[in-house]
Scaffold this motif. Structure first.
Motif, PDB file in Angstrom:
ATOM      1  N   VAL A 164      -4.521  -2.892  -7.239  1.00  0.00           N
ATOM      2  CA  VAL A 164      -4.071  -1.353  -7.307  1.00  0.00           C
ATOM      3  C   VAL A 164      -2.440  -1.481  -8.108  1.00  0.00           C
ATOM      4  CG1 VAL A 164      -2.941  -0.298  -5.543  1.00  0.00           C
ATOM      5  CG2 VAL A 164      -4.625  -1.812  -4.489  1.00  0.00           C
ATOM      6  N   LYS A 172       1.939   2.966  -3.070  1.00  0.00           N
ATOM      7  CA  LYS A 172       0.350   2.133  -3.258  1.00  0.00           C
ATOM      8  C   LYS A 172       0.353   0.755  -2.020  1.00  0.00           C
ATOM      9  CE  LYS A 172       1.931   0.042  -6.579  1.00  0.00           C
ATOM     10  NZ  LYS A 172       3.024   0.878  -7.163  1.00  0.00           N
ATOM     11  N   LEU A 176      -2.409   1.251   0.900  1.00  0.00           N
ATOM     12  CA  LEU A 176      -3.170  -0.184   1.205  1.00  0.00           C
ATOM     13  C   LEU A 176      -2.822  -0.500   2.944  1.00  0.00           C
ATOM     14  CD1 LEU A 176      -2.797  -2.792  -1.372  1.00  0.00           C
ATOM     15  CD2 LEU A 176      -4.266  -0.376  -1.144  1.00  0.00           C
ATOM     16  N   PHE A 245      -8.505  -5.902  -2.250  1.00  0.00           N
ATOM     17  CA  PHE A 245      -7.283  -5.238  -2.987  1.00  0.00           C
ATOM     18  C   PHE A 245      -6.344  -6.509  -3.047  1.00  0.00           C
ATOM     19  CE2 PHE A 245      -8.970  -1.455   0.223  1.00  0.00           C
ATOM     20  CZ  PHE A 245      -9.198  -0.963  -0.744  1.00  0.00           C
ATOM     21  N   ASP A 247      -3.273  -6.071  -5.054  1.00  0.00           N
ATOM     22  CA  ASP A 247      -2.001  -5.427  -4.485  1.00  0.00           C
ATOM     23  C   ASP A 247      -0.916  -5.617  -5.788  1.00  0.00           C
ATOM     24  OD1 ASP A 247       0.199  -2.647  -3.903  1.00  0.00           O
ATOM     25  OD2 ASP A 247       1.012  -4.337  -2.282  1.00  0.00           O
TER      26      ASP A 247
END
Length: 593
Positions: A164, A172, A176, A245, A247
């Protein structure tokens, strides 16, 4: 992974085209040729004589197939699922050449019923992705796309990693949090609190470290996340597909952390988040350039559309489209406005790296979040099962990205298994240390996605417990490999590079921070082969030398280097032997002094 259902319902086989007899079609009896010329003509036509007629009624395909035909289709489905690593998409009512002919209502129901029986036989579930009507001469017919997904066996779910990216304050972490927690944001960042790892991140609202979040989908395509008080272990157990994901930080001062996340964790895709109220600002262009330089397929999410008017959102989308169409990008933007677009975007995005889907969402109102979930649900893996098996047959190589000390457990390392298979109890060697040695250790236990796991396969990320192994001997950038590999250390290496930007001239003696996989270290330019200096946009083969300690590198590995505004990309072409590595020791000592 896309599987067209040939002649309305039969699967297009990669091995050989199906004949009419294989499809269970009862053709009319053929008249025998009365002359030798007729028989010779048939032989000359060769393959054309064996091909099915150009049009076959769709009900002859999956509607009430014979038992032999059904077994053949089920075996074909099983093979397709294996090739697609547990997923396959059937297009019902579509010819081999893409012609949309369609089925009647009754035939469509019968075909879906047969497909459901086939899926049950191989232990899979089906999900109707979309259905549309096509106009024919006589009656209205339908075509359908169906996702077939296999129920996971022994935690072997399909795992995709999504990095991301995006500028600071683009939303962001909030996005998430909404996707993984199942609750909308309150407009003040409540959804992101569970993602932060440090107190200063909670206080400032800015991510400074790399964190991981998971979003699951079961075999029926339903979202599995932390809602309903689920734990990470429960999400893994009930998911057939997992989206992990990564981050990453958006602020410029944490750029080295963001680059490390992109190079080390080997993401399958990148999601660039752009605030609708700010547009392309800050590090947005830089993050886009990094993803493209590392050849990570990227799609874009325009967030915070609830804060702006429709005209502002459209302005931001147009701005993104202009940037994507520029000669440096050469992308084809595709704005996703409805579920049909989301299905098309997922399929085309996996087939062509030039297609770039653009979503416009809101984490507060929940606008278009369902489209993003549909996209993630259908998104296929980039590698097929054959490539995965080839990596698993190689010797074990685990990249060390994180190091922890856990009470009652001991030293724990986190990272990605690049190749081979790692099991509990395996004995590996880790290194290189500062003096170039590799140390023996034992893998005590494995955790993947916060739940226990006995076997780790190539391409999967996990944490490994090493028991009483001294943590001070470990550092980020090391590798844990099989003793059979006989790993070698590297002080100097050559790389073919492209200098993306440099204010003056790039020459011998210049120091840069080199990123190669999980390796991140300052290196000195020892020489430019065939050139005295390098300017922006030029290419060359450059010899680099690490300053602090040796590293483990692979020929062909992607390389990215930077220093201030100076940036360049390339790949490792040659590792200099250890005898050459230690020749200029005096220079190294002078650099330290």
């Amino acid at each position: 992974m896309d599987v067209q259902v040939a002649k309305h319902c039969s699967v297009k086989s990669a091995a050989k085209p199906q004949s009419a007899s294989e499809c269970g079609v009862e053709n009319a009896p053929k008249k025998k040729s009365r002359t030798r010329r007729g028989r010779r003509g048939k032989r000359r036509r060769g393959k054309k004589a064996n091909e099915p007629p150009p049009f076959l009624p769709p009900e002859l395909k999956l509607v009430n197939p014979t038992q032999y035909r059904f077994e053949h289709l089920a075996t074909q489905l099983k093979w397709r699922l294996q090739e697609g690593r547990g997923e396959a998409v059937y297009q019902i009512g579509v010819e081999d050449n893409g012609l949309l002919v369609g089925l009647t209502e009754e035939d469509m129901k019968a075909s879906l019923k047969t497909l459901r029986r086939m899926a049950e036989k191989v232990g899979a579930d089906i999900t109707l992705l979309r259905e549309r009507e096509v106009d024919c001469d006589r009656a209205r017919r339908k075509i359908a796309e169906v996702l077939v997904r296999k129920v996971p066996d022994d935690q072997q779910f399909l795992d995709l990693r999504v990095a991301v990216l995006g500028n600071v304050d683009s939303g962001k972490s909030t996005l998430l949090g909404v996707l993984t927690q199942g609750e909308l944001d309150n407009g003040r960042g409540r959804a992101r609190l569970n993602l932060f790892r440090h107190l200063h991140e909670i206080q400032t609202g800015r991510t400074s470290s790399i964190s991981f979040e998971i979003l699951g989908f079961n075999s029926k395509g339903e979202v599995v996340n932390y809602s309903d008080s689920r734990t990470a272990e429960e999400i893994c157990e009930s998911s057939s597909k997992m989206i992990t994901f990564i981050d990453l930080a958006g602020h410029y001062k944490y750029l080295k952390t963001t680059i490390f996340g992109l190079t080390s964790y080997c993401p399958d895709f990148a999601m660039l988040v752009v605030g609708a109220n700010t547009g392309i600002a800050g590090t947005t262009r830089e993050h886009l350039g990094l993803a493209m330089a590392l050849k990570v397929p990227i799609f874009i999410v325009v967030s915070k559309v609830d804060l702006c008017g429709k005209s502002t959102v459209e302005k931001t989308v147009r701005q993104l489209e202009r940037v994507l169409k520029q000669p440096g990008c050469n992308k084809v933007p595709m704005v996703v406005a409805n579920p049909d677009d989301a299905v098309t975007a997922a399929q085309q995005f996996a087939q062509s790296s030039s297609v770039t889907p653009i979503f416009t969402i809101s984490s507060v109102s929940g606008e278009n979040l369902d489209l993003l979930k549909v996209f993630f649900n259908i998104l296929p893996p980039l590698s097929n099962s054959k490539e995965q098996e080839e990596l698993m047959q190689q010797l074990t190589e685990f990249q060390v990205d994180e190091i922890y000390s856990v009470p009652d457990v001991g030293t724990v390392v986190g990272g990605t298994l690049y190749s081979g298979v790692c099991r509990e109890g395996d004995r590996l060697v880790v290194g290189p240390t500062d003096d170039g040695r590799f140390l023996r250790l034992k893998v005590c236990s494995i955790h993947r996605n916060r739940s226990g796991c006995r076997v780790l396969r190539a391409g999967q990320a996990a944490t490994l417990a090493l028991g009483n192994f001294d943590r001070s001997l470990l550092r980020k950038g090391m590798v844990m490999v099989s003793p059979k590999m006989n790993p070698t250390i590297c002080w100097q290496f050559e790389a073919a590079i492209v200098l993306l930007f440099h204010a003056k001239t790039f020459r011998r003696g210049f120091q840069v921070t080199v990123h190669v996989g999980n390796v991140r270290q300052t290196a000195t330019v020892e020489c430019l082969l065939g050139k005295e200096e390098l300017r922006t946009g030029e290419r060359a083969v450059v010899c680099f030398r690490f300053l602090k300690h040796p590293e483990y590198l692979r020929v062909g590995a992607k390389l990215l280097f930077r220093e201030g505004v100076t940036k360049g990309i390339g790949h490792v072409t040659h590792l200099l032997p250890s005898t050459q590595n230690h020749v200029p020791d005096q220079n190294r000592n002078q650099n330290h002094s």
